[in-house]
Scaffold this active site. Structure first.
Site, PDB file in Angstrom:
ATOM      1  CB  CYS A 152      -0.762  -0.019   1.256  1.00 28.44           C
ATOM      2  SG  CYS A 152      -1.880  -1.694   1.372  1.00 28.44           S
ATOM      3  NE  ARG A 207       4.347   1.718  -1.298  1.00 28.49           N
ATOM      4  CZ  ARG A 207       5.245   1.805  -0.506  1.00 28.49           C
ATOM      5  NH1 ARG A 207       6.329   2.484  -0.658  1.00 28.49           N
ATOM      6  NH2 ARG A 207       5.242   1.264   0.671  1.00 28.49           N
ATOM      7  CG  ASN A 239       2.138  -0.577   3.918  1.00 31.69           C
ATOM      8  OD1 ASN A 239       1.569  -1.528   3.447  1.00 31.69           O
ATOM      9  ND2 ASN A 239       3.347   0.010   3.495  1.00 31.69           N
ATOM     10  N   GLY A 240       0.304  -2.609   5.815  1.00 32.99           N
ATOM     11  CA  GLY A 240       0.670  -3.681   6.974  1.00 32.99           C
ATOM     12  C   GLY A 240      -0.503  -4.453   7.106  1.00 32.99           C
ATOM     13  CD  GLU A 262      14.040 -13.721 -12.107  1.00 26.38           C
ATOM     14  OE1 GLU A 262      13.667 -14.111 -11.087  1.00 26.38           O
ATOM     15  OE2 GLU A 262      13.933 -12.740 -12.655  1.00 26.38           O
ATOM     16  CD  GLU A 320       7.140 -11.273 -10.957  1.00 23.57           C
ATOM     17  OE1 GLU A 320       8.380 -11.487 -11.471  1.00 23.57           O
ATOM     18  OE2 GLU A 320       7.146 -10.377  -9.896  1.00 23.57           O
ATOM     19  CG  HIS A 340      13.966 -37.815 -11.341  1.00 25.15           C
ATOM     20  ND1 HIS A 340      14.424 -39.356 -10.884  1.00 25.15           N
ATOM     21  CD2 HIS A 340      15.263 -37.319 -11.525  1.00 25.15           C
ATOM     22  CE1 HIS A 340      15.605 -39.471 -11.291  1.00 25.15           C
ATOM     23  NE2 HIS A 340      16.173 -38.375 -11.529  1.00 25.15           N
ATOM     24  CE  LYS A 344      10.335  -3.001  -7.920  1.00 24.27           C
ATOM     25  NZ  LYS A 344      10.822  -4.150  -8.804  1.00 24.27           N
TER      26      LYS A 344
HETATM   27  C1  AGP Z   1      10.421 -10.282  -8.698  1.00 22.16           C
HETATM   28  O1  AGP Z   1      10.207  -9.948 -10.022  1.00 22.16           O
HETATM   29  C2  AGP Z   1       9.266  -9.988  -7.894  1.00 22.16           C
HETATM   30  N1  AGP Z   1       8.373  -9.170  -7.831  1.00 22.16           N
HETATM   31  C3  AGP Z   1       9.478 -10.584  -6.521  1.00 22.16           C
HETATM   32  O2  AGP Z   1       9.432 -12.097  -6.538  1.00 22.16           O
HETATM   33  C4  AGP Z   1      10.479 -10.082  -5.576  1.00 22.16           C
HETATM   34  O3  AGP Z   1      11.905 -10.401  -6.111  1.00 22.16           O
HETATM   35  C5  AGP Z   1      10.430 -10.413  -4.137  1.00 22.16           C
HETATM   36  O4  AGP Z   1       8.974 -10.037  -3.517  1.00 22.16           O
HETATM   37  C6  AGP Z   1      11.358  -9.880  -3.311  1.00 22.16           C
HETATM   38  O5  AGP Z   1      11.435  -8.584  -3.153  1.00 22.16           O
HETATM   39  P1  AGP Z   1      12.593  -7.811  -2.465  1.00 22.16           P
HETATM   40  O6  AGP Z   1      13.883  -8.104  -3.501  1.00 22.16           O
HETATM   41  O7  AGP Z   1      12.198  -6.344  -2.620  1.00 22.16           O
HETATM   42  O8  AGP Z   1      12.966  -8.354  -1.331  1.00 22.16           O
END
Ligand code: AGP
Length: 604
Positions: free
Chosen positions: A2, A27, A98-99, A476, A483, A499, A599
């Site tokens: 948030c 965010r 936020n939280g 990745e 995502e 496997h 974010k």
């Molecule tokens: C990455 O593309 C993602 N949005 C997500 O996995 C991110 O890397 C993860 O939430 C960790 O975030 P941070 O690096 O801010 O700790």
């Protein structure tokens, strides 16, 4: 997650609140709202979906007032409805948050005994109710907020505004960051410096447990013991204001194309004279074991670094996702380096894992992109990722800079421990110095990568395979694709194929294989042959030697420049990112703010 903004201004604040919320869109959010106090009267407007819906609402139903708060909500408790959107009000109190308030059910039960019942599904409304309850008992706004915050469990940033008080906002921080901004006769509160950058370059970051009483003439801060606290005013870096797309269609593509530049900056900082250079506190002669903890993309950079710490430096290395690590309560041997990797520096699970390791490990270090973040501040030693502000929710340049710095750190460890000679360390650095150029060559292949991505985009599911350092690269790649394009994707170490996952292979399943011509190439290609033998649709990502040896039967090939085992996972991240980006373009998804994602993940 948030976003929070508050303004005590000398003009109408509604337009500024909405404009600032726009800067906080990155965010991640699913509804938004603002509240003002005007002629003593509190009022609010809220809307679901994108901010344009809130702006439209304000055109038809404006909100006057020179004091106001605003919020972008990422739903945790209760669906993304207008009723659940912030600000939440009760009596003379309105609040944004936020939280998570963990004990909101107990507080609700207590408030029900006083005849107060909630009208939303949120935990946040309980905060407004509790403060209103205290004020109804005769407390002032200040006393009510102190008593309310003392009763809350969980992690939060809160910002309050009050009926009848046009020169007071109260901010409280426990677990989620908040910054106070200073203007000329105006004051601001924001969830990060990006929010405040257009209004001021002078900010104070609240510390854990702080409560700030903000008026137009300044701020008074008390700490967790309610004692007066002096907090520094710092200048926001100029870069905090540099958040435009620079002609790119999305922040993500801008950030992908910045990678050669920011990797060069990281190399310049951490290997200024041809050898890795890190603070003296990182003394690997005193370290027997490395424990790395992160989430998401950061976790994959740690997994890659595990290969380097073990192979290049001969030092045992364990890697964990923070959400598992924090509750596993792993035993810690004294000569352990605990390293926490996070772009945002605010990821709740990573922060909790760091706190668990404090006083247990020999040294607690962090690798963080936001220098003022909690993970940077709470570590014994913070290394900067130096990627510059990353706005796109999908992490790209922070990932490749994490990898670059971790590669240098592994070489540093190897050299300090006498595992390799200075000459060998220099050779590794020279090798890494070639990365920006290799990355530029890979980015020049974007039109070809876009065609591959467009062919992949209609598939309902895609499999990524790789071995050794290419295994985390495959993980990745699958994460990025999920995502951004919402296509289901999985990644396996290619040796694991038979496997179980080989049962998925048929004529319809695209399989992307990362296979540079390294010492594991033959093994990866054998696994790829098993896919081809079952008519799987293989896209091979390799180098010229690999393509000459193994292209036969594949549906598509992408030939990257030849790279060493240290450079390859950094280089091969680029086509992984671009495949996800162009698949998302083909599917028309929201690239910079994918659905449901945030974010900065400040709740566990
Ligand atoms: C990455 O593309 C993602 N949005 C997500 O996995 C991110 O890397 C993860 O939430 C960790 O975030 P941070 O690096 O801010 O700790």
């Amino acid at each position: 997650m948030c976003g929070i903004i508050g303004v005590l201004g000398d003009h109408e604040v509604a337009p500024l609140l909405v404009e600032t919320l726009k800067r906080l869109e990155y965010r991640g959010y699913d509804s938004a709202g603002i509240a003002t106090v005007n002629n003593g009267v509190l009022d609010r407007r809220r809307a679901t979906g994108k901010l344009v819906n809130l702006s439209d609402l304000l055109v038809h139903n404006p909100l006057a007032g020179k004091a106001g708060i605003g919020h972008t909500r990422w739903a945790t408790h209760g669906a993304a409805t207008t009723g659940n959107a912030h600000p939440h009000s009760c009596g003379p109190v309105t609040v944004v948050h936020n939280g998570i308030i963990e004990n909101f059910r107990e507080l609700r039960a207590m408030l029900a005994n006083h005849g107060l019942t909630p009208s939303t599904e949120t935990d946040t409304e309980t905060v407004a109710m509790l403060a209103a309850h205290h004020m109804a008992q005769g407390m002032t706004a200040r006393e009510a907020v102190k008593a309310t915050v003392a009763a809350l469990h969980g992690a939060f940033a809160l910002l309050f505004l009050f009926q009848g008080q046009e020169d007071l906002m109260i901010a409280a921080r426990k677990g989620s960051p908040l910054a106070i901004g200073y203007g000329k006769g105006e004051m601001f509160v924001g969830s990060d410096a990006i929010a405040l950058a257009p209004m001021t370059d002078r900010v104070t970051y609240l510390e854990e447990g702080d409560i700030a009483f903000v008026t137009r003439s300044g701020v008074e801060i008390i700490d967790e013991n309610h004692a007066h606290a002096n907090r520094d005013i710092v200048r926001i870096e100029a870069s905090a204001t540099l958040i435009d797309k620079r002609g790119h269609k999305h922040f993500m593509t801008k950030e992908i194309h910045e990678q050669p530049t920011v990797v060069a900056e990281a190399l310049g900082r951490y290997a200024p004279s041809g050898l890795p250079s890190f603070p003296d506190r990182l003394d690997f002669t005193q370290i027997d074991r490395v424990v790395m903890v992160a989430c998401g993309t950061g976790y994959y950079s740690c997994l890659t670094a595990k290969y380097w710490f073990e192979q290049v430096a001969g030092i045992p290395c364990e890697v964990d996702v923070a959400s598992e690590f924090r509750y596993r309560e792993p035993p810690v041997t004294p000569r352990t380096l605990a390293l926490f990797v996070s772009q945002s520096g605010e990821t709740a699970d990573t922060l909790a894992a760091l706190r668990y390791m404090k006083d247990k490990a020999a040294i607690v270090a962090s690798l963080v992109n936001v220098g003022t973040s909690s993970i940077a501040r709470e570590a014994d030693l913070a290394l900067a990722i130096l990627a510059g502000i990353e706005v796109s929710v999908a992490s790209t340049k922070a990932y490749t800079n994490q990898l670059t710095i971790l590669a240098l750190l592994a070489v540093h460890a190897a050299r300090q421990r006498g595992h390799i000679s200075d000459a060998a360390a220099r050779a590794h650095v020279i090798d890494l110095m070639g990365l920006p150029d290799l990355m530029r060559q890979a980015l020049a292949l974007e039109p070809q990568i876009a065609r591959i991505a467009e062919d992949l985009a209609p598939a309902p599911s895609i499999l990524f395979l790789g071995r050794g350092v290419m295994y985390p690269t495959a993980l990745e790649a699958a994460l990025k694709l999920k995502e951004l394009s919402y296509i289901h994707a999985e990644a396996y170490a290619s040796g694991e194929l038979k496997h179980g996952p080989i049962a998925l292979i048929d004529r319809t399943l695209p399989v992307v294989v990362f296979a540079p011509h390294d010492r594991l190439f033959e093994k990866t290609v054998s696994n790829m042959q098993e896919v081809l033998a079952r008519h799987g649709l293989v896209t091979l990502i390799t180098d010229a030697t690999g393509a000459a040896l193994a292209s036969e039967g594949t549906a598509a090939q992408l030939i990257l420049p030849t790279a060493s085992e240290l450079c390859a996972p950094i280089l091969y991240a680029l086509p992984a990112q671009l495949i996800a980006y162009h698949a998302a373009m083909a599917k028309g998804t929201d690239i910079d703010q994918p659905r449901n994602l945030a974010k900065s993940v400040t709740v566990e």
